[in-house]
Write a protein that holds these residues in place. Structure first.
Motif, PDB file in Angstrom:
ATOM      1  N   THR A  56       0.686  -1.569  -0.375  1.00  0.00           N
ATOM      2  CA  THR A  56       0.378   0.119   0.337  1.00  0.00           C
ATOM      3  C   THR A  56       0.667   1.377   0.411  1.00  0.00           C
ATOM      4  O   THR A  56       1.899   1.224   0.495  1.00  0.00           O
ATOM      5  CB  THR A  56      -0.810  -0.257   1.134  1.00  0.00           C
ATOM      6  N   PRO A  57       0.357   2.680  -0.851  1.00  0.00           N
ATOM      7  CA  PRO A  57       1.028   3.636  -0.717  1.00  0.00           C
ATOM      8  C   PRO A  57       1.731   3.863   0.872  1.00  0.00           C
ATOM      9  O   PRO A  57       0.920   3.908   1.859  1.00  0.00           O
ATOM     10  CB  PRO A  57       0.536   4.798  -0.591  1.00  0.00           C
ATOM     11  N   ILE A  58       2.966   5.031   0.695  1.00  0.00           N
ATOM     12  CA  ILE A  58       3.516   4.948   2.403  1.00  0.00           C
ATOM     13  C   ILE A  58       4.009   5.779   2.068  1.00  0.00           C
ATOM     14  O   ILE A  58       4.732   6.644   1.043  1.00  0.00           O
ATOM     15  CB  ILE A  58       4.864   4.069   2.698  1.00  0.00           C
ATOM     16  N   ASP A  59       3.683   6.733   3.423  1.00  0.00           N
ATOM     17  CA  ASP A  59       4.188   8.003   3.879  1.00  0.00           C
ATOM     18  C   ASP A  59       5.377   8.189   4.784  1.00  0.00           C
ATOM     19  O   ASP A  59       5.228   7.466   5.683  1.00  0.00           O
ATOM     20  CB  ASP A  59       3.254   9.329   3.310  1.00  0.00           C
ATOM     21  N   GLY A  60       6.103   9.454   4.849  1.00  0.00           N
ATOM     22  CA  GLY A  60       7.118   9.577   5.911  1.00  0.00           C
ATOM     23  C   GLY A  60       8.125   9.960   6.470  1.00  0.00           C
ATOM     24  O   GLY A  60       8.578   9.650   4.853  1.00  0.00           O
ATOM     25  N   ASP A  61       9.165   9.871   7.206  1.00  0.00           N
ATOM     26  CA  ASP A  61      10.723  10.257   6.801  1.00  0.00           C
ATOM     27  C   ASP A  61      11.034   8.566   6.943  1.00  0.00           C
ATOM     28  O   ASP A  61      11.643   7.871   8.279  1.00  0.00           O
ATOM     29  CB  ASP A  61      11.136  11.464   8.404  1.00  0.00           C
ATOM     30  N   LEU A  62      11.090   8.487   5.824  1.00  0.00           N
ATOM     31  CA  LEU A  62      12.232   6.576   6.040  1.00  0.00           C
ATOM     32  C   LEU A  62      13.948   6.929   6.336  1.00  0.00           C
ATOM     33  O   LEU A  62      14.487   6.193   5.340  1.00  0.00           O
ATOM     34  CB  LEU A  62      11.351   6.229   4.783  1.00  0.00           C
ATOM     35  N   ARG A  63      13.839   6.728   7.179  1.00  0.00           N
ATOM     36  CA  ARG A  63      14.695   6.851   7.709  1.00  0.00           C
ATOM     37  C   ARG A  63      15.185   6.122   9.214  1.00  0.00           C
ATOM     38  O   ARG A  63      14.154   6.165   9.931  1.00  0.00           O
ATOM     39  CB  ARG A  63      16.386   7.767   8.050  1.00  0.00           C
ATOM     40  N   LEU A  64      15.810   5.807   9.713  1.00  0.00           N
ATOM     41  CA  LEU A  64      16.715   5.395  11.404  1.00  0.00           C
ATOM     42  C   LEU A  64      15.952   6.221  12.336  1.00  0.00           C
ATOM     43  O   LEU A  64      16.397   7.870  11.741  1.00  0.00           O
ATOM     44  CB  LEU A  64      17.874   4.763  11.250  1.00  0.00           C
ATOM     45  N   GLY A  65      15.257   5.871  12.792  1.00  0.00           N
ATOM     46  CA  GLY A  65      14.317   7.489  13.409  1.00  0.00           C
ATOM     47  C   GLY A  65      13.322   8.030  12.859  1.00  0.00           C
ATOM     48  O   GLY A  65      12.278   8.533  14.522  1.00  0.00           O
ATOM     49  N   GLY A  66      13.403   8.124  12.213  1.00  0.00           N
ATOM     50  CA  GLY A  66      12.179   8.673  11.430  1.00  0.00           C
ATOM     51  C   GLY A  66      10.715   7.524  11.769  1.00  0.00           C
ATOM     52  O   GLY A  66      10.418   7.050  11.882  1.00  0.00           O
ATOM     53  N   THR A  67       9.828   8.513  10.779  1.00  0.00           N
ATOM     54  CA  THR A  67       8.301   7.076  11.354  1.00  0.00           C
ATOM     55  C   THR A  67       7.735   7.025   9.409  1.00  0.00           C
ATOM     56  O   THR A  67       8.296   8.274   8.238  1.00  0.00           O
ATOM     57  CB  THR A  67       7.403   8.421  11.622  1.00  0.00           C
ATOM     58  N   PHE A  68       7.161   6.532   9.851  1.00  0.00           N
ATOM     59  CA  PHE A  68       5.740   5.907   8.227  1.00  0.00           C
ATOM     60  C   PHE A  68       5.032   6.100   9.024  1.00  0.00           C
ATOM     61  O   PHE A  68       4.135   5.550   9.516  1.00  0.00           O
ATOM     62  CB  PHE A  68       6.272   5.170   8.043  1.00  0.00           C
ATOM     63  N   GLN A  69       3.519   6.172   7.957  1.00  0.00           N
ATOM     64  CA  GLN A  69       2.164   5.553   7.511  1.00  0.00           C
ATOM     65  C   GLN A  69       1.971   4.929   6.407  1.00  0.00           C
ATOM     66  O   GLN A  69       1.789   5.397   5.358  1.00  0.00           O
ATOM     67  CB  GLN A  69       1.604   6.955   7.929  1.00  0.00           C
ATOM     68  N   LEU A  70       1.247   4.052   6.722  1.00  0.00           N
ATOM     69  CA  LEU A  70       0.559   3.280   5.652  1.00  0.00           C
ATOM     70  C   LEU A  70      -0.089   3.171   5.112  1.00  0.00           C
ATOM     71  O   LEU A  70      -1.274   3.753   6.095  1.00  0.00           O
ATOM     72  CB  LEU A  70       0.381   1.801   5.809  1.00  0.00           C
ATOM     73  N   LYS A  71      -0.781   3.735   3.992  1.00  0.00           N
ATOM     74  CA  LYS A  71      -2.298   4.485   3.609  1.00  0.00           C
ATOM     75  C   LYS A  71      -3.705   3.225   4.489  1.00  0.00           C
ATOM     76  O   LYS A  71      -3.731   1.933   3.918  1.00  0.00           O
ATOM     77  CB  LYS A  71      -2.721   4.570   2.336  1.00  0.00           C
ATOM     78  N   ASP A  72      -4.175   4.037   4.929  1.00  0.00           N
ATOM     79  CA  ASP A  72      -5.635   2.623   6.433  1.00  0.00           C
ATOM     80  C   ASP A  72      -4.703   1.931   6.591  1.00  0.00           C
ATOM     81  O   ASP A  72      -5.324   0.874   6.741  1.00  0.00           O
ATOM     82  CB  ASP A  72      -6.056   2.342   4.518  1.00  0.00           C
ATOM     83  N   ASN A  73      -3.666   2.026   6.882  1.00  0.00           N
ATOM     84  CA  ASN A  73      -3.281   1.050   7.536  1.00  0.00           C
ATOM     85  C   ASN A  73      -1.990   1.494   8.526  1.00  0.00           C
ATOM     86  O   ASN A  73      -2.685   2.392   9.798  1.00  0.00           O
ATOM     87  CB  ASN A  73      -2.382  -0.012   6.838  1.00  0.00           C
TER      88      ASN A  73
END
Length: 220
Positions: A56-73
């Motif tokens: 599913t699409p993913i957003d965020g600061d994709l690095r060590l210590g960063g955060t992520f958010q999967l769409k509708d998940n």
């Protein structure tokens, strides 16, 4: 598009104990081998564009210590990132209690392919609460949700074109889900000493409350 029998048997399933940040926990472990290099599997699991093509699409600061958010998940924090062998994140759905997901990659036997292990660990109190609230099929439902994801990864790595947002509702995906529910039975029985009647009830509960009707996101 898929061979249900081969895809179901491609995954090894275990249920055990695994410590998490907040203390004692319980975990689901899925293990399967992909016919792809470790670099290709790592890229599929960490590159935002590639993730969207099988999960599913993913957003965020994709690095060590960063955060992520999967769409509708789920969303969370990236706790460890050791290219190309290990990534560990917190996994939080809505306002729920944080759980942890760790993906480990290693060369396959004789250096052929890549072995992927996915372990989802949750605080013991959360697992017990879910079982009390949603019934004995919760563990099976969560396992099947991850199996759908790993099947999607296999299709992507093999160059199969599909839409992960809708594929989970197709007849063949539903057939795969049914087979996977039953495949989780021995792991549940071995870990919890569940009797045949209790196990049958758990599988039936998972069939009623989890996939195929809810699709991928409803399973984990």
């Amino acid at each position: 598009m898929i061979d249900i029998v081969n895809q179901t048997s491609a995954t090894q399933r275990e249920i055990g104990d695994q410590s998490v940040a907040v203390g004692a926990g319980r975990s689901l472990l899925l293990r399967r081998t992909y016919d792809a290099t470790i670099e290709a599997v790592w890229s599929a699991c960490t590159d935002p564009d590639r993730i969207s093509r099988w999960l599913t699409p993913i957003d965020g600061d994709l690095r060590l210590g960063g955060t992520f958010q999967l769409k509708d998940n789920a969303g969370g924090e990236i706790l460890r990132c050791e290219k190309p062998h290990l990534i560990k994140v917190t996994w939080v759905l809505g306002d729920g209690m944080p759980t942890e997901v760790e993906v480990r990659l290693a060369p396959g036997g004789d250096g052929v392919g890549t072995v992927l292990e996915l372990e989802h660990a949750a605080p013991a109190e959360l697992v017990d609460e879910m079982a009390r609230t949603y019934g004995p099929g919760t563990t099976i439902g969560m396992g099947v949700g991850w199996e759908l994801a790993l099947l999607g990864l296999d299709l992507f790595l093999r160059g199969v074109t599909f839409d992960p947002a809708t594929w989970g509702h197709t007849p063949e995906a539903k057939e795969f889900v049914t087979a996977s529910r039953h495949a989780w039975g021995p792991a549940v029985q071995a870990a919890r000493g569940t009797g045949d009647d209790d196990l049958a009830a758990a599988v039936a509960f998972a069939a009623q409350h989890f996939a195929p009707e809810t699709g991928r996101d409803g399973d984990r």
